[in-house]
Design an enzyme around this catalytic site. Sequence first.
Site, PDB file in Angstrom:
ATOM      1  CB  CYS A   1      -0.938   0.028   1.244  1.00 32.16           C
ATOM      2  SG  CYS A   1      -1.587   1.732   1.400  1.00 32.16           S
TER       3      CYS A   1
ATOM      4  CG  ASN B   1      -4.626 -25.614   2.196  1.00 28.58           C
ATOM      5  OD1 ASN B   1      -3.879 -26.846   2.065  1.00 28.58           O
ATOM      6  ND2 ASN B   1      -4.079 -24.711   1.381  1.00 28.58           N
TER       7      ASN B   1
ATOM      8  NE  ARG C   1       6.982 -27.913   8.146  1.00 29.86           N
ATOM      9  CZ  ARG C   1       7.834 -27.818   8.992  1.00 29.86           C
ATOM     10  NH1 ARG C   1       8.388 -26.641   8.876  1.00 29.86           N
ATOM     11  NH2 ARG C   1       8.511 -28.635   9.476  1.00 29.86           N
TER      12      ARG C   1
ATOM     13  CG  HIS D   1      -0.655  -0.164   6.668  1.00 32.37           C
ATOM     14  ND1 HIS D   1       0.346  -0.109   5.979  1.00 32.37           N
ATOM     15  CD2 HIS D   1      -1.852   0.136   6.245  1.00 32.37           C
ATOM     16  CE1 HIS D   1      -0.145   0.281   4.575  1.00 32.37           C
ATOM     17  NE2 HIS D   1      -1.650   0.487   4.676  1.00 32.37           N
TER      18      HIS D   1
ATOM     19  CB  CYS E   1      -3.419   3.618   4.642  1.00 31.28           C
ATOM     20  SG  CYS E   1      -4.307   2.281   4.000  1.00 31.28           S
TER      21      CYS E   1
ATOM     22  CB  CYS F   1      -1.698 -14.306  15.815  1.00 31.93           C
ATOM     23  SG  CYS F   1      -0.740 -13.210  16.868  1.00 31.93           S
ATOM     24  CG  HIS F   2      -4.354 -13.405  21.600  1.00 31.22           C
ATOM     25  ND1 HIS F   2      -4.634 -12.532  20.769  1.00 31.22           N
ATOM     26  CD2 HIS F   2      -5.642 -13.632  22.425  1.00 31.22           C
ATOM     27  CE1 HIS F   2      -5.784 -12.135  20.761  1.00 31.22           C
ATOM     28  NE2 HIS F   2      -6.361 -12.751  21.871  1.00 31.22           N
TER      29      HIS F   2
ATOM     30  CG  ASN G   1      -1.224 -11.016  13.220  1.00 32.19           C
ATOM     31  OD1 ASN G   1      -2.054 -10.024  12.449  1.00 32.19           O
ATOM     32  ND2 ASN G   1      -1.989 -11.251  14.332  1.00 32.19           N
TER      33      ASN G   1
ATOM     34  CB  SER H   1      -3.110 -30.506  19.427  1.00 29.47           C
ATOM     35  OG  SER H   1      -1.847 -31.056  19.367  1.00 29.47           O
TER      36      SER H   1
ATOM     37  CD  GLU I   1      -9.133 -12.954  24.056  1.00 30.55           C
ATOM     38  OE1 GLU I   1      -9.258 -14.123  23.495  1.00 30.55           O
ATOM     39  OE2 GLU I   1      -8.522 -12.006  23.282  1.00 30.55           O
TER      40      GLU I   1
ATOM     41  CE1 TYR J   1       0.552 -21.402  14.637  1.00 34.80           C
ATOM     42  CE2 TYR J   1       0.256 -22.952  16.655  1.00 34.80           C
ATOM     43  CZ  TYR J   1       0.787 -21.841  16.229  1.00 34.80           C
ATOM     44  OH  TYR J   1       1.234 -20.823  16.791  1.00 34.80           O
TER      45      TYR J   1
HETATM   46 ZN   LIG Z   1      -2.862   0.994   3.491  1.00 34.57          ZN
END
Ligand SMILES: [Zn+2]
Length: 188
Positions: free
Chosen positions: A8, A133, A138, A34, A29, A155-156, A147, A161, A183, A124
Amino acid sequence: MAAAKKICKLTLEFCQFSSPVGFIKVSSCPIGLHEMSMETNLSDENFVPNALNDVLVVRVKEQDLSTIMKVCYKWLQQYFRDVKQISKVPRPDICALKQETKAFRAQVWQILADTVGPGEVITYGALASRLNNPGAVRAVGSAMRNNPTGIIVPCHRVVRSNDMGLYHGGKRQSVKLWLLKHEGVDKY
Ligand SMILES: [Zn+2]
């Protein structure tokens, strides 16, 4: 959480918020965020959660924030004040999810943000399967490591497993634990 490869070219604005997990740096932006990241040097050695469960904008008056930063501010306040109600406030757009929608990692970020809410965790492998998929474990891991917009792309909430899994390469396990407990996840 590494910065996204820059696709961007729009002008960025930067903002800092104080939060229970320290300063949170946000860049945006006009299309969307971002970056949303915690302090670069934050680690298990120096992590001390702030008892004040609120978010403040640093050095800027709230009324001077741009539209997207205002949305971000409200979202962060809701996240730290009462995360169970987070779906009631708009989530700020993320530039990469608007611009690189075909990229696998963007699909991972999108489905994670859209389908794994507070109080939930996902492995994961299950996240890869959710993208039809199952072999891409990986690639999912890589998407998590890259991220650029942590917390908001949660992602936390991605775990292994048999254990909590790593956060920030294993340097921020106490932060991951804090976020999950905040949470309502108590099993780690
Ligand atoms: Zn941007």
